[in-house]
Design an enzyme around this catalytic site. Structure first.
Site, short mmCIF file in Angstrom:
data_model
loop_
_atom_site.label_atom_id
_atom_site.label_comp_id
_atom_site.label_asym_id
_atom_site.label_seq_id
_atom_site.Cartn_x
_atom_site.Cartn_y
_atom_site.Cartn_z
N HIS A 18 19.60 23.04 69.88
CA HIS A 18 20.52 22.07 70.36
C HIS A 18 22.00 22.68 70.76
O HIS A 18 22.23 24.00 70.37
CB HIS A 18 20.85 20.90 69.35
CG HIS A 18 21.27 21.29 68.12
ND1 HIS A 18 22.33 21.73 67.64
CD2 HIS A 18 20.52 21.14 66.75
CE1 HIS A 18 22.44 22.12 66.36
NE2 HIS A 18 21.27 21.34 65.89
N HIS A 21 23.35 25.08 67.74
CA HIS A 21 22.76 26.56 67.75
C HIS A 21 23.50 27.26 69.14
O HIS A 21 23.70 28.51 68.83
CB HIS A 21 21.45 26.42 68.05
CG HIS A 21 20.34 25.63 66.82
ND1 HIS A 21 19.70 24.50 67.36
CD2 HIS A 21 20.57 25.70 65.83
CE1 HIS A 21 19.20 24.21 66.24
NE2 HIS A 21 19.75 24.98 65.22
N CYS A 126 19.16 18.68 48.14
CA CYS A 126 19.32 18.27 49.64
C CYS A 126 18.30 18.96 50.20
O CYS A 126 18.46 20.62 50.60
CB CYS A 126 20.49 18.47 50.04
SG CYS A 126 20.74 18.07 51.72
N CYS A 129 20.03 20.65 53.40
CA CYS A 129 20.75 22.24 53.34
C CYS A 129 19.67 23.24 52.63
O CYS A 129 20.33 24.40 52.53
CB CYS A 129 21.83 21.59 52.15
SG CYS A 129 23.17 20.92 52.89
N CYS A 143 24.49 13.91 50.27
CA CYS A 143 24.92 15.21 50.91
C CYS A 143 25.91 15.06 51.96
O CYS A 143 25.53 14.22 53.14
CB CYS A 143 23.84 16.20 51.24
SG CYS A 143 24.75 17.43 51.97
N HIS A 146 24.38 15.77 55.28
CA HIS A 146 23.06 15.14 55.71
C HIS A 146 23.40 13.83 55.04
O HIS A 146 22.25 13.41 54.35
CB HIS A 146 22.02 15.91 55.38
CG HIS A 146 22.04 17.43 55.90
ND1 HIS A 146 22.40 18.35 55.20
CD2 HIS A 146 21.52 17.83 56.98
CE1 HIS A 146 22.36 19.58 55.87
NE2 HIS A 146 21.70 19.03 56.96
N LYS A 294 30.10 15.73 63.24
CA LYS A 294 29.23 16.98 63.69
C LYS A 294 28.00 16.43 64.65
O LYS A 294 27.39 15.61 64.45
CB LYS A 294 28.73 17.73 62.44
CG LYS A 294 28.16 19.01 62.97
CD LYS A 294 27.64 19.78 61.77
CE LYS A 294 26.76 20.77 62.02
NZ LYS A 294 26.10 21.69 60.64
N LYS A 297 21.24 14.72 65.35
CA LYS A 297 20.25 13.60 65.92
C LYS A 297 20.64 12.08 65.03
O LYS A 297 20.73 11.21 65.56
CB LYS A 297 18.75 14.01 65.62
CG LYS A 297 18.45 15.24 66.65
CD LYS A 297 17.03 15.59 66.39
CE LYS A 297 16.75 16.82 67.35
NZ LYS A 297 15.06 16.88 66.92
#
Length: 526
Positions: A18, A21, A126, A129, A143, A146, A294, A297
């Site tokens: 994505h 990256h 998590c 992570c 987290c 996430h 951030k 998805k």
């Protein structure tokens, strides 16, 4: 020739590539290309992190074996990196035998140093992570990185690494060498973390079958962060490969700001425990955000990477991301629609209008007024502005402030467009044709010599055109790390061969240009 070893964080094999990256890899590629243009022998590494609980779970969710899953994901990443024109020298996968060999050697050396101990762990984990979390690292029991995932309460007996023993050494190193962690905001974060003290960390996981066996205890696999971080040395042949002796310690690790703890604390401590020098520097870049979040998805802020590449081409996307997003900070857009609108705006204003139109005007004037022949080099106002911008460009690129490097390149573009309007080459050409002296001093310090016997001033127009060609030649070289395909096209249109020259050869290469080669539109308008 200096050597320069550059790495990025290897990407986790739990989904397709994505935009998050991409910006890291594009930025690293720009740095690698710039270092090569400065004359360095560069080794540029990227890769895939293919082990651990999250990959195992994702493969099971997709009804696939882990090996089949990571092979598919690696192929998807390689396809996108090829589309974006990355110039990496290697692509490491942690499922490769060379990685297993080097990682096992590293773990054995740490063990021989007495830095592993067995103990029971109880706490939150998590999977996003792949990290254990303290209570104060959670927000409302989740987290922060996430929030869509449940953290898992985990109780298991693991091998632990004596990280706490390295706290003073790491803090001293950071204070003595501030450049080891950059930019300053990230260095301050790591300093505060070290000052608060360190706990020992898990070096193994039980009941995770997809990974590298922990040396001496086959019931455990190497904890995924020990596994992943070691790619930087296993890829170049640790412990005894020639490339390891040649390129280590790495000059620069490029990572996202969310994994500084692992790269700036865990990784150097692991290396010190194994008797290996840490990397020279870590650069932690910021994020693209949509509405303060951030890209992800789960947050509904994903932007299709392939679609963005196809929208205006790979070079345009490379330019946009590295011009828009500060390499030392974040860039927040109100919505995905606002992101797309800004991409279109930058493409049209910067690339199609400012640069593309400038190239077309200059090549057309050289063709019309000089039959395509490039006038000999001349100094003047634009030449001086170009030299200053080049100096600013190098300072920005040496400091890894890529957005400022691009800004310096487009300072030349804007100056050249202004120079055309101020010097009025069409008026100088008319004065030549009329045989008069209306050319004056060439306008805007064009570099006129004056006509012979009081005739038309041919030197004025030559001075203007030569400075414009030289400015565009410098722009081609400055943009080559960012937009390699279009920069090469620009250079060929000016009459050069191959890609733009290395910086040490830029001035004589520009002086050697003989005739322009009119071609298609550099950046077609949408």
């Amino acid at each position: 020739m200096s050597r320069f070893y550059l790495t990025t964080a290897i990407d986790y094999s739990n989904g397709d590539p994505h935009l998050g990256h991409a910006i890291e890899k594009i930025g690293a590629d720009a740095i690698a290309r710039y270092r090569r243009a400065r004359g360095d022998e560069v080794h540029f590494l990227i890769g895939m992190d293919e082990h651990g609980q999250k990959v195992q779970q994702e493969a099971e969710k997709q009804g696939s074996e882990p090996r089949e899953w990571v092979d598919r994901i690696a192929e998807a990443f390689l396809d996108v990196w090829q589309r974006l024109g990355l110039s990496n020298d290697d692509f490491i996968r942690t499922s490769e035998p060379r990685h297993h060999r080097g990682l096992t050697a590293l773990m054995k050396r740490i063990a021989a140093n007495g830095d592993f101990r067995r103990s029971k762990y109880e706490g939150h984990y998590c999977a996003g992570c792949e990290a254990f979390k303290k209570d104060d690292e959670l927000a409302d029991g989740r987290c922060p990185l996430h929030p869509g995932r449940e953290v898992e309460w985990t109780e298991e007996e693991n091998w632990f690494f004596r990280l706490s023993d390295y706290r003073d050494t790491l803090l001293s190193r950071l204070r003595q060498d501030p450049a080891s962690v950059r930019p300053r905001t990230r260095r301050n974060e790591i300093a505060r973390l070290l000052e608060s003290g360190l706990d020992d960390i898990s070096a193994s996981r039980a009941r995770i079958r997809w990974g590298v066996p922990f040396p001496g205890d086959e019931e455990h696999t190497v904890y995924v962060w020990f596994d992943a971080l070691s790619n930087y040395i296993t890829a170049i042949g640790y412990p005894d490969g020639d490339a390891f002796g040649k390129f280590w310690p790495a000059d620069l690790h490029i990572i996202g700001k969310d994994i500084t703890r692992f790269h700036c604390v865990y990784w150097p401590a692991m290396l010190l425990a194994a008797g290996v020098a840490p990397a020279k520097s870590v650069w932690a870049h910021g994020f693209i955000k949509i509405g303060g979040a951030k890209l992800s998805k789960s947050a509904g802020t994903e932007l299709g990477l392939v679609e963005l590449i196809e929208r205006h081409g790979p070079d345009a996307l490379r330019y946009f991301l590295l011009r828009e997003v500060p390499w030392d900070g974040d860039r927040d857009y109100p919505s995905t629609e606002a992101f797309i609108e800004q991409f279109d705006r930058r493409y049209t204003s910067d690339l199609a209008n400012d640069l593309g139109n400038l190239l077309n005007r200059v090549v057309s004037m050289v063709s019309r007024y000089r039959g395509g022949d490039v006038p000999p080099p001349r100094g003047g106002a634009l030449a001086r502005k170009t030299a200053r911008a080049l100096s600013e460009y190098h300072a920005a690129m040496e400091g890894y402030l890529l957005h400022r490097g691009l800004a310096a390149a487009f300072d030349v573009v804007r100056a050249a467009n202004g120079f055309v309007d101020e010097s009025k080459p069409w008026a100088l050409a008319k004065a030549e044709r009329d045989g008069g002296d209306d050319g004056g001093d060439g306008g805007a310090d064009g570099g006129a010599d004056g006509g012979a016997d009081g005739g038309a001033d041919t030197g004025a127009l030559d001075g203007v055109l030569s400075q414009l060609i030289a400015a565009l030649g410098a722009v081609a070289a400055m943009l080559a790390p960012f937009t390699p395909g279009k920069a090469a096209e620009l250079w060929r249109t000016l009459g050069g061969d191959g890609p733009p020259p290395a910086f040490e050869h830029l001035e004589p290469s520009v002086a050697g240009l003989r005739a322009v080669r009119p071609s298609g539109v550099l950046f077609p308008r949408p």
